[in-house]
Design an enzyme around this catalytic site. Structure first.
Site, PDB file in Angstrom:
ATOM      1  CG  HIS A 105      -3.209  -0.848  -6.882  1.00  0.00           C
ATOM      2  ND1 HIS A 105      -3.668  -0.223  -5.755  1.00  0.00           N
ATOM      3  CD2 HIS A 105      -3.165  -2.154  -6.578  1.00  0.00           C
ATOM      4  CE1 HIS A 105      -3.908  -1.125  -4.806  1.00  0.00           C
ATOM      5  NE2 HIS A 105      -3.604  -2.307  -5.284  1.00  0.00           N
ATOM      6  CD  GLU A 142      -2.997   3.156  -5.405  1.00  0.00           C
ATOM      7  OE1 GLU A 142      -3.974   2.482  -5.764  1.00  0.00           O
ATOM      8  OE2 GLU A 142      -2.022   2.677  -4.841  1.00  0.00           O
ATOM      9  NE  ARG A 196      -4.300  -1.423   0.156  1.00  0.00           N
ATOM     10  CZ  ARG A 196      -4.448  -2.469  -0.662  1.00  0.00           C
ATOM     11  NH1 ARG A 196      -3.471  -2.784  -1.494  1.00  0.00           N
ATOM     12  NH2 ARG A 196      -5.544  -3.195  -0.637  1.00  0.00           N
TER      13      ARG A 196
END
Ligand code: 8YV
Length: 325
Positions: A281, A262, A233
């Site tokens: 991601h 993000e 993360r």
């Protein structure tokens, strides 16, 4: 009939599976008020990548189970869900191998400058035999430090030790005897891992304890030749400190799949650094694995609503509580 709210698009066969068991309402989670209203009379909800706060479910008196299409569950206030008697399920196993592949893609692409040099070729810059200006560093035989030796960390260790003859060391709240026996992994303190690893790979969940666990002090403790790999993360890293460390040569580079914000803003300084590989991601993002995750999450939700879920439960102690809130 039970009502399930779906707040992330699902493969058609998975949606059909849920429709066999409940009334299914698909919502656009970006429409906050409509999302909250849909949750109010829902028995369950399934989705991912959206923060679900206590305030959002305050009025959801029927809510019995939430099922996230992810292994990470930092989008939820787990203690609050447990207090409310709401089961939180996740998808820990189906994504392990694909995510470990992404981690190794980051290790190889950052060490050998794959993205930077592919762009260099595409820009027509390859006019002579390459030289030291295009050299990267070896991965094989180097030392990989894994911060968090859980499922994904173990799969990364297997690739490192058995595939690339790397020396593996790790930090973890508890020892991982399977990784030590199978991959020669050595459990060390974080300070030793930072000082001696050629690649520092973060594989911890985001919690109050791991938030910003890697900051300026930790970068200064790393080898100048070291590369940070983060597919856990974004917030496990102090991002401004990382940017400064990369700009100042405190560390060699970074391979990143996750970020504080993000999508990563287009004006992020990270995107202007040649020694950074930045991915959107994509950890578990293969057709096969994302389908398996969605199906697993749907099955978790149906079983939880039937009171039969025994695995993939984040807050096991909720089962000791009374009925839903
Ligand atoms: C997905 C992930 O990106 O599983 C996780 O925790 O971060 C990824 O698998 C995401 O959560 C959407 O499914």
């Amino acid at each position: 009939m039970k009502k399930i709210v779906v707040y992330k698009s699902l493969p058609p066969d998975v949606l059909a599976y849920l429709q066999q068991h409940a009334q299914v309402v698909e919502v656009d989670a970006s429409q906050h008020d409509a999302f909250v209203a849909a949750l109010r009379d829902a028995d369950g909800a399934i989705g991912a990548s959206v923060k679900i706060t206590p305030a959002m479910i305050e009025g959801a008196s029927r809510l019995k189970a939430l099922s996230t299409i992810s292994v990470g569950f930092d989008q939820f206030d787990v203690a609050d869900l447990t207090r409310r008697g709401i089961v939180l399920a996740h998808t820990p196993d189906v994504l392990t191998e694909s995510t470990a592949d992404t981690v190794f893609a980051l290790i190889l692409s950052s060490a050998r400058r794959v993205v930077e040099l592919a762009d260099w070729v595409k820009a027509g810059q390859w006019r002579d035999s390459i030289g030291p200006a295009q050299f990267g560093v070896d991965v094989q035989g180097k030392t990989l430090g894994i911060v968090g030796m859980g499922r994904i960390g173990g799969a990364v260790a297997r690739r490192a030790a058995l595939g690339f003859n790397m020396k593996v060391q790790y930090t973890n709240r508890s020892a991982n005897p399977q990784a030590e026996a199978a991959y020669g992994a050595k459990r060390v303190e974080l300070a030793e891992l930072l000082a001696t690893s050629d690649f520092v790979c973060l594989q911890v969940p985001l919690t109050a304890e791991t938030r910003h666990m890697i900051g300026a002090a930790e970068f200064n403790a790393m080898k100048k030749s070291a590369i940070l790999i983060n597919a856990s993360r974004g917030a496990t890293v102090d991002e401004p400190a990382l940017i400064e460390a990369l700009q100042n040569g405190t560390i060699r580079g970074a391979g990143l799949d996750v970020f504080d914000t993000e999508p990563l803003p287009a004006d992020s300084p990270l995107l202007k650094l040649p020694n950074v590989v930045a991915l959107p991601h994509i950890g578990s993002a293969t057709h096969e694995t994302r389908h398996a995750m969605a199906l697993n999450a749907a099955e978790n939700l149906v079983a939880a609503l039937d009171g039969k879920l025994k695995t993939n439960i984040v807050n096991h102690d909720v089962l000791g509580h009374g009925s839903a809130q």
